[in-house]
Design a protein around this motif. Sequence first.
Motif, short mmCIF file in Angstrom:
data_model
loop_
_atom_site.label_atom_id
_atom_site.label_comp_id
_atom_site.label_asym_id
_atom_site.label_seq_id
_atom_site.Cartn_x
_atom_site.Cartn_y
_atom_site.Cartn_z
N GLU A 167 49.69 63.85 80.89
CA GLU A 167 48.69 63.68 81.94
C GLU A 167 48.86 64.67 83.09
O GLU A 167 47.92 64.88 83.88
CB GLU A 167 48.75 62.24 82.48
N VAL A 168 50.01 65.27 83.25
CA VAL A 168 50.28 66.19 84.35
C VAL A 168 49.45 67.46 84.19
O VAL A 168 49.45 68.10 83.14
CB VAL A 168 51.78 66.54 84.41
N GLY A 169 48.73 67.83 85.25
CA GLY A 169 47.80 68.96 85.17
C GLY A 169 48.44 70.30 84.90
O GLY A 169 47.80 71.20 84.36
N ALA A 170 49.71 70.48 85.29
CA ALA A 170 50.39 71.75 85.08
C ALA A 170 50.87 71.94 83.65
O ALA A 170 51.34 73.02 83.29
CB ALA A 170 51.60 71.85 86.02
N ARG A 171 50.74 70.91 82.85
CA ARG A 171 51.37 70.92 81.53
C ARG A 171 50.96 72.10 80.65
O ARG A 171 51.80 72.81 80.11
CB ARG A 171 51.07 69.60 80.82
N GLU A 172 49.64 72.37 80.54
CA GLU A 172 49.21 73.45 79.63
C GLU A 172 49.70 74.82 80.09
O GLU A 172 50.09 75.65 79.29
CB GLU A 172 47.67 73.51 79.52
N ALA A 173 49.67 75.04 81.39
CA ALA A 173 50.02 76.36 81.91
C ALA A 173 51.52 76.59 81.99
O ALA A 173 51.99 77.71 81.76
CB ALA A 173 49.39 76.56 83.29
N LEU A 174 52.30 75.56 82.31
CA LEU A 174 53.69 75.77 82.67
C LEU A 174 54.72 75.14 81.76
O LEU A 174 55.91 75.47 81.85
CB LEU A 174 53.92 75.28 84.11
N VAL A 175 54.32 74.21 80.90
CA VAL A 175 55.30 73.53 80.04
C VAL A 175 54.92 73.73 78.57
O VAL A 175 53.83 73.38 78.15
CB VAL A 175 55.38 72.02 80.34
N ARG A 176 55.83 74.31 77.81
CA ARG A 176 55.66 74.48 76.39
C ARG A 176 56.60 73.51 75.68
O ARG A 176 57.82 73.62 75.78
CB ARG A 176 55.97 75.94 75.97
N ASN A 177 56.02 72.54 74.96
CA ASN A 177 56.80 71.49 74.33
C ASN A 177 57.86 72.07 73.38
O ASN A 177 57.56 72.90 72.53
CB ASN A 177 55.88 70.55 73.57
N LEU A 178 59.11 71.61 73.58
CA LEU A 178 60.28 72.03 72.80
C LEU A 178 60.66 73.49 73.01
O LEU A 178 61.52 74.01 72.31
CB LEU A 178 60.06 71.75 71.30
N GLU A 179 60.01 74.16 73.96
CA GLU A 179 60.41 75.52 74.34
C GLU A 179 61.10 75.50 75.70
O GLU A 179 62.28 75.83 75.81
CB GLU A 179 59.21 76.45 74.35
N ASN A 180 60.35 75.12 76.76
CA ASN A 180 60.98 75.00 78.07
C ASN A 180 60.96 73.57 78.59
O ASN A 180 61.17 73.32 79.76
CB ASN A 180 60.33 75.93 79.09
N GLY A 181 60.70 72.63 77.70
CA GLY A 181 60.69 71.23 78.10
C GLY A 181 60.20 70.33 76.99
O GLY A 181 60.06 70.74 75.84
#
Length: 402
Positions: free
Chosen positions: A308-322
């Motif tokens: 749900e966090v709006g920054a997720r697509e731009a700043l968090v890559r699942n299993l890469e940096n978080g």
Amino acid sequence: MTNPGRQPTIGLIWTQFSAYHVDRLEAVGRRLAGRARVLSVEVASKSATYAWDPSGDVAGTEKKRLFPGESHEAIPIWRRFRTELKVLRQCDVIFVGVPYSEPDIIALSYILRMLGKRVVMMTASKFDDFQRQASREYFKRLLLTPYSAAIVGGRRQFEYVRFLGFSNRTVLPGYNTVSMERVRQQAQDGGSEPAFDERSFVFVGRFVEKKNIERMFEAYARYVHAAPQRAKRLNMIGDGPLRAAIDAQCARLGIMHMVDFPGFLPAAKVSAQLARSLALVLVSEEEQWGLVINEALAVGLPILASAEVGAREALVRNLENGIVVEAGAIEGMARGFARIGDDEGEWRAMSEASTARGWHADTERFADAVELMVFPGAEPAATDNARFAAEILIDPSRVACV
């Protein structure tokens, strides 16, 4: 866009300046130095929502605080409108960060457009922030008619603004940014960084319902009780109306001895605390963006975030940096705590990936967007903005409709 040979004047207005706003304004001031006059317009010194320290000078811009020492909510609407118009009517392009639903801003946007000004909306809102009503959304489209363009955070914000009637207006990503240089310098000033085993998970924010803290603690307790000898501590930076309920929950779950509560901290101390942490935890039910994720990337922190966090697509890559989980997935959060906290090798790989992702989180992306609104096609801003759009899955051909 402006008369040839005349240096344009631009204005950027927010209700109240935090360190984040100053970061963006100073980036714009640096970028447009010698090419445009930049006005930083702060409506009031304080507000009922945020307990930020009063802002100081804003390098590279002319700062105008309209109501020194006053709270935004206590200033009569007509008085706000009259003063805002007096300052902003001298600008060629006005970037509006005050919510577009404020009565003075509604009137201001229409009047400025009638005066021939270019008015640009800046927003982090997205469709899934909460339950939307069709009639209310239609009314918003009417309110937004005077805006010539918009600067948004990421892909969901981009799609929502398009939905609100901007299909033939310029919409650029890059709004929600933080100075990587400032955060890193403050982190260095905070002292040496601890070893992996001495680090703690960290939460930064207000203790309110939308932050989903109750479920976060349920998940953290499962993680702690599954391997109490290896479990890392949790540092809760902030405060708010749920503090008493949080204390009671920690006691009930048997984790009070594992949780620290330093309270609200100024920006410099937050940067220092982040640099000494293991990973940032932000698993909100509702979060337009989450600028603390930007700060975390500046110091190379892995991120445990909700979808749900709006920054997720731009700043968090699942299993890469978080790790990305749903806000209701308590077991998923618990596994996220364990995966980040139990394996130093994976933690270091995620940390390096977060540092590399910092380019997307930096205020230079905001300066790109502002520059392109004032000087369309300017390079390297156009190339960098197109890269940013493509990497967050926005078709670059859709961002610049003239």
